[in-house]
Design a protein around this motif. Structure first.
Motif, PDB file in Angstrom:
ATOM      1  N   TYR A 249     -89.072 -19.455 -12.059  1.00 51.51           N
ATOM      2  CA  TYR A 249     -89.615 -20.071 -13.274  1.00 51.51           C
ATOM      3  C   TYR A 249     -90.842 -19.289 -13.716  1.00 51.51           C
ATOM      4  O   TYR A 249     -91.570 -18.721 -12.902  1.00 51.51           O
ATOM      5  CB  TYR A 249     -90.012 -21.524 -13.016  1.00 51.51           C
ATOM      6  CG  TYR A 249     -88.838 -22.464 -12.828  1.00 51.51           C
ATOM      7  CD1 TYR A 249     -88.219 -23.053 -13.921  1.00 51.51           C
ATOM      8  CD2 TYR A 249     -88.344 -22.758 -11.563  1.00 51.51           C
ATOM      9  CE1 TYR A 249     -87.138 -23.912 -13.758  1.00 51.51           C
ATOM     10  CE2 TYR A 249     -87.272 -23.611 -11.388  1.00 51.51           C
ATOM     11  CZ  TYR A 249     -86.673 -24.185 -12.493  1.00 51.51           C
ATOM     12  OH  TYR A 249     -85.606 -25.032 -12.322  1.00 51.51           O
ATOM     13  N   VAL A 250     -91.094 -19.281 -15.008  1.00 49.15           N
ATOM     14  CA  VAL A 250     -92.290 -18.696 -15.584  1.00 49.15           C
ATOM     15  C   VAL A 250     -92.932 -19.753 -16.474  1.00 49.15           C
ATOM     16  O   VAL A 250     -92.291 -20.251 -17.404  1.00 49.15           O
ATOM     17  CB  VAL A 250     -91.962 -17.426 -16.398  1.00 49.15           C
ATOM     18  CG1 VAL A 250     -93.205 -16.910 -17.121  1.00 49.15           C
ATOM     19  CG2 VAL A 250     -91.400 -16.343 -15.482  1.00 49.15           C
ATOM     20  N   VAL A 251     -94.181 -20.108 -16.175  1.00 48.23           N
ATOM     21  CA  VAL A 251     -94.847 -21.205 -16.874  1.00 48.23           C
ATOM     22  C   VAL A 251     -96.163 -20.716 -17.488  1.00 48.23           C
ATOM     23  O   VAL A 251     -97.000 -20.147 -16.784  1.00 48.23           O
ATOM     24  CB  VAL A 251     -95.128 -22.377 -15.917  1.00 48.23           C
ATOM     25  CG1 VAL A 251     -95.872 -23.503 -16.633  1.00 48.23           C
ATOM     26  CG2 VAL A 251     -93.825 -22.907 -15.318  1.00 48.23           C
ATOM     27  N   PRO A 252     -96.368 -20.938 -18.796  1.00 51.93           N
ATOM     28  CA  PRO A 252     -97.642 -20.561 -19.431  1.00 51.93           C
ATOM     29  C   PRO A 252     -98.656 -21.692 -19.350  1.00 51.93           C
ATOM     30  O   PRO A 252     -98.316 -22.867 -19.465  1.00 51.93           O
ATOM     31  CB  PRO A 252     -97.225 -20.309 -20.885  1.00 51.93           C
ATOM     32  CG  PRO A 252     -96.083 -21.249 -21.110  1.00 51.93           C
ATOM     33  CD  PRO A 252     -95.360 -21.373 -19.778  1.00 51.93           C
ATOM     34  N   PHE A 253     -99.914 -21.333 -19.158  1.00 53.81           N
ATOM     35  CA  PHE A 253    -101.023 -22.284 -19.144  1.00 53.81           C
ATOM     36  C   PHE A 253    -102.061 -21.793 -20.161  1.00 53.81           C
ATOM     37  O   PHE A 253    -102.517 -20.645 -20.069  1.00 53.81           O
ATOM     38  CB  PHE A 253    -101.681 -22.359 -17.763  1.00 53.81           C
ATOM     39  CG  PHE A 253    -100.766 -22.838 -16.670  1.00 53.81           C
ATOM     40  CD1 PHE A 253    -100.848 -24.130 -16.198  1.00 53.81           C
ATOM     41  CD2 PHE A 253     -99.832 -21.971 -16.086  1.00 53.81           C
ATOM     42  CE1 PHE A 253    -100.014 -24.564 -15.179  1.00 53.81           C
ATOM     43  CE2 PHE A 253     -98.987 -22.404 -15.083  1.00 53.81           C
ATOM     44  CZ  PHE A 253     -99.086 -23.705 -14.620  1.00 53.81           C
ATOM     45  N   THR A 254    -102.452 -22.648 -21.091  1.00 50.14           N
ATOM     46  CA  THR A 254    -103.422 -22.268 -22.104  1.00 50.14           C
ATOM     47  C   THR A 254    -104.744 -22.988 -21.859  1.00 50.14           C
ATOM     48  O   THR A 254    -104.786 -24.214 -21.740  1.00 50.14           O
ATOM     49  CB  THR A 254    -102.915 -22.588 -23.524  1.00 50.14           C
ATOM     50  OG1 THR A 254    -101.707 -21.867 -23.759  1.00 50.14           O
ATOM     51  CG2 THR A 254    -103.943 -22.195 -24.567  1.00 50.14           C
ATOM     52  N   PHE A 255    -105.806 -22.219 -21.753  1.00 47.60           N
ATOM     53  CA  PHE A 255    -107.158 -22.768 -21.578  1.00 47.60           C
ATOM     54  C   PHE A 255    -107.915 -22.544 -22.893  1.00 47.60           C
ATOM     55  O   PHE A 255    -108.061 -21.406 -23.354  1.00 47.60           O
ATOM     56  CB  PHE A 255    -107.892 -22.059 -20.434  1.00 47.60           C
ATOM     57  CG  PHE A 255    -107.296 -22.323 -19.085  1.00 47.60           C
ATOM     58  CD1 PHE A 255    -107.790 -23.342 -18.280  1.00 47.60           C
ATOM     59  CD2 PHE A 255    -106.249 -21.539 -18.600  1.00 47.60           C
ATOM     60  CE1 PHE A 255    -107.256 -23.580 -17.022  1.00 47.60           C
ATOM     61  CE2 PHE A 255    -105.705 -21.771 -17.351  1.00 47.60           C
ATOM     62  CZ  PHE A 255    -106.225 -22.797 -16.558  1.00 47.60           C
TER      63      PHE A 255
END
Length: 258
Positions: A249-255
């Motif tokens: 899986y590839v998961v993006p996290f936005t801060f």
């Protein structure tokens, strides 16, 4: 409470409902393996490539997601060569049936993991017949922001149906993102941006090989890795023809500082 009961309720395994590669997951994995092993058989690194499927079928817009490397590094050169091979060799996909969460006019995207070190049997699959089962994902219901559903049995049932209708990736991605906390040091330093994480769900359901593909800062990267590594294992792994297989899986996290 109703939420806790839902969180503990049995979860029905979800069949894969996305685009399909001609010949199935094994054929896709073999093509990806050839693209990496023929070019750099001894490079002990991995990269991830995103492809867009025009009209759900034609592979276009191949994009390397990471990890970040200097343009002339061994990994960057090998990845670019592998992408060229995939662009030349990849046939049209079989489009997926329409899904409730699909956005009109948006082409689906698929991810390919280029593992330059592993033999074919160690390569993770992009998808399998049946997705992994994470029973605790029902706990997403506890975090829904719509207060009208809280302590409302009918609303809770609606939320349960919404979660069940979404893909395992969507639910797992949401759950992972909710585990992240903005590091104090990053806030003080006004650090923000997008961090993309890679991880695998092994044949026994364990979360393995977590790493950062796209970086925002050391503090943000470390927080994302902490969140991903804290994910509990799947109770049932991905299945291909009834046999456990490794998927990624590839998961993006936005801060973003408000």
């Amino acid at each position: 409470m109703a939420f806790n009961a839902l969180a503990q309720a049995p979860v029905t395994p979800a069949a894969y409902a996305g685009p399909r590669f001609p010949g199935g997951p094994d054929s896709l994995r073999a093509l990806v393996y050839r693209s990496s092993r023929l070019i750099a058989p001894s490079l002990a690194r991995r990269a991830v490539v995103q492809i867009e499927l025009q009209d759900g079928q034609k592979p276009v817009n191949f994009k390397v997601l990471g990890p970040p490397q200097p343009a002339k590094s061994e990994l960057a050169k090998a990845t670019q060569a592998a992408v060229r091979y995939l662009q030349a060799q990849m046939p049209a996909w079989q489009p997926a049936p329409p899904q409730p969460e699909d956005k009109p006019g948006k082409n689906p995207r698929m991810l390919i993991a280029l593992n330059f070190a592993s033999i074919l049997s160690g390569q993770p699959y992009s998808y399998a017949d049946q997705e992994p089962v994470f029973p605790y994902l029902a706990g997403l219901l506890q975090d829904q922001r719509n207060a009208n559903f809280k302590n409302n049995p009918e609303g809770t049932a609606v939320l349960a149906q919404m979660v069940a209708a979404r893909s395992t990736y969507s639910n797992l991605s949401d759950y992972a993102q909710r585990q992240v906390r903005y590091p104090a040091a990053a806030l003080r330093g006004q650090q923000q941006g997008k961090v993309t994480a890679y991880f695998e769900v092994a044949e026994n359901g364990a979360i393995e090989n977590a790493e950062i593909l796209t970086s925002a800062s050391t503090a943000l990267d470390e927080e994302v890795l902490r969140a991903v590594r804290s994910l509990r294992p799947a109770s049932t792994p991905a299945l291909l023809r009834g046999q456990p297989v490794r998927v990624f899986y590839v998961v993006p996290f936005t801060f973003r500082i408000q």
